[in-house]
Design an enzyme around this catalytic site. Structure first.
Site, PDB file in Angstrom:
ATOM      1  N   PHE A  14      39.545  46.558  47.485  1.00 29.87           N
ATOM      2  CA  PHE A  14      38.871  45.965  48.788  1.00 29.87           C
ATOM      3  C   PHE A  14      38.181  44.850  48.588  1.00 29.87           C
ATOM      4  O   PHE A  14      37.611  44.534  47.960  1.00 29.87           O
ATOM      5  CB  PHE A  14      37.913  47.202  49.166  1.00 29.87           C
ATOM      6  N   ARG A  66      18.169  47.947  57.503  1.00 28.30           N
ATOM      7  CA  ARG A  66      19.195  48.012  56.670  1.00 28.30           C
ATOM      8  C   ARG A  66      20.257  49.064  56.840  1.00 28.30           C
ATOM      9  O   ARG A  66      19.742  50.316  56.815  1.00 28.30           O
ATOM     10  CB  ARG A  66      18.514  48.126  55.281  1.00 28.30           C
ATOM     11  N   ALA A  78      15.643  36.896  51.293  1.00 22.80           N
ATOM     12  CA  ALA A  78      16.952  36.985  50.375  1.00 22.80           C
ATOM     13  C   ALA A  78      18.298  36.913  51.279  1.00 22.80           C
ATOM     14  O   ALA A  78      18.162  36.869  52.278  1.00 22.80           O
ATOM     15  CB  ALA A  78      17.009  38.045  49.436  1.00 22.80           C
ATOM     16  N   GLU A  95      17.516  30.558  52.571  1.00 22.92           N
ATOM     17  CA  GLU A  95      16.919  31.666  53.095  1.00 22.92           C
ATOM     18  C   GLU A  95      15.661  31.482  53.649  1.00 22.92           C
ATOM     19  O   GLU A  95      15.181  32.394  54.527  1.00 22.92           O
ATOM     20  CB  GLU A  95      17.163  32.796  52.059  1.00 22.92           C
ATOM     21  N   GLU A 122      26.111  41.641  40.192  1.00 22.27           N
ATOM     22  CA  GLU A 122      25.166  40.946  41.049  1.00 22.27           C
ATOM     23  C   GLU A 122      23.984  40.396  40.325  1.00 22.27           C
ATOM     24  O   GLU A 122      23.476  40.869  39.614  1.00 22.27           O
ATOM     25  CB  GLU A 122      24.707  41.949  42.211  1.00 22.27           C
ATOM     26  N   GLU A 141      23.578  35.842  63.332  1.00 22.49           N
ATOM     27  CA  GLU A 141      23.623  36.449  64.614  1.00 22.49           C
ATOM     28  C   GLU A 141      23.433  37.946  64.418  1.00 22.49           C
ATOM     29  O   GLU A 141      23.030  38.483  65.283  1.00 22.49           O
ATOM     30  CB  GLU A 141      25.228  36.117  65.254  1.00 22.49           C
ATOM     31  N   GLU A 143      21.075  39.067  62.217  1.00 20.62           N
ATOM     32  CA  GLU A 143      19.617  39.279  61.821  1.00 20.62           C
ATOM     33  C   GLU A 143      18.914  39.335  63.030  1.00 20.62           C
ATOM     34  O   GLU A 143      18.558  38.541  63.847  1.00 20.62           O
ATOM     35  CB  GLU A 143      19.390  38.022  60.708  1.00 20.62           C
TER      36      GLU A 143
END
Length: 182
Positions: A14, A66, A78, A95, A122, A141, A143
């Protein structure tokens, strides 16, 4: 216990906006022979975060929804790198302004985090921002962020009460507390 580990194949399953999901076929040779196993691997392009400190020593925090947790969280600002090789400092600076409406020319590296080493690469570079300069938010858009300043003691209390669970936020705030003796 000597082991030799060899990747035989990596198959993309994916491709997403921020991460790609792969299935790795691994050959492990050890004392008990050779085995072939399948491991999941998530490639993340990386991220940066920032601990924004106001003149009076408070820390600006963002409250946002979230989806993975189906609730609001309290976090340090972040975001993902624009490109895999973007310097973390540039991302942290962007950020900071996007999410808080402040900018800073005084960014100091604090800590590097690897969030989930068992299956994801990560990496988050975390910076401390001081001498904040008022600017304006530039939210994406998708957030919706509430901004509030907290003392470090208030944030530690929120960590130990379980209100703040986000790993990058917990690690960053505790590293800040240790480094700056707070």
């Amino acid at each position: 216990m000597d082991q030799h580990i060899n990747r035989l194949k990596r198959e993309l399953k994916f491709r997403g906006k921020i991460l790609d999901f792969y299935q790795d076929t691994m050959e492990i040779t050890g004392d008990s022979g050779t085995h072939t196993v399948i491991w999941d691997f998530i490639r993340h392009k990386g991220a940066a975060a920032v601990v924004p400190v106001t003149e009076d020593g408070k820390i600006l925090m963002v409250r946002q929804y979230r989806n993975a947790l189906e609730r609001y969280t309290l976090e340090i600002p972040a975001g993902a790198l624009d490109e895999e090789n973007e310097p973390g400092r540039n991302c942290a600076s962007r950020e900071l302004e996007e999410e808080t409406g402040y900018r800073s020319e005084d960014l100091e590296w604090l800590i590097t985090l690897r969030t989930t080493v068992a299956f994801c690469n990560e990496k988050i570079e975390v910076y401390v921002a001081k001498n904040l300069i008022p600017s304006r938010q530039h939210l994406d858009e998708d957030e919706f962020i509430d901004l509030k300043a907290y003392s470090l003691d208030e944030l530690k209390e929120k960590i130990f009460s379980g209100e703040i669970e986000d790993a990058k936020t917990v690690a960053s705030l505790m590293a800040y507390a240790v480094k700056y003796g707070k």
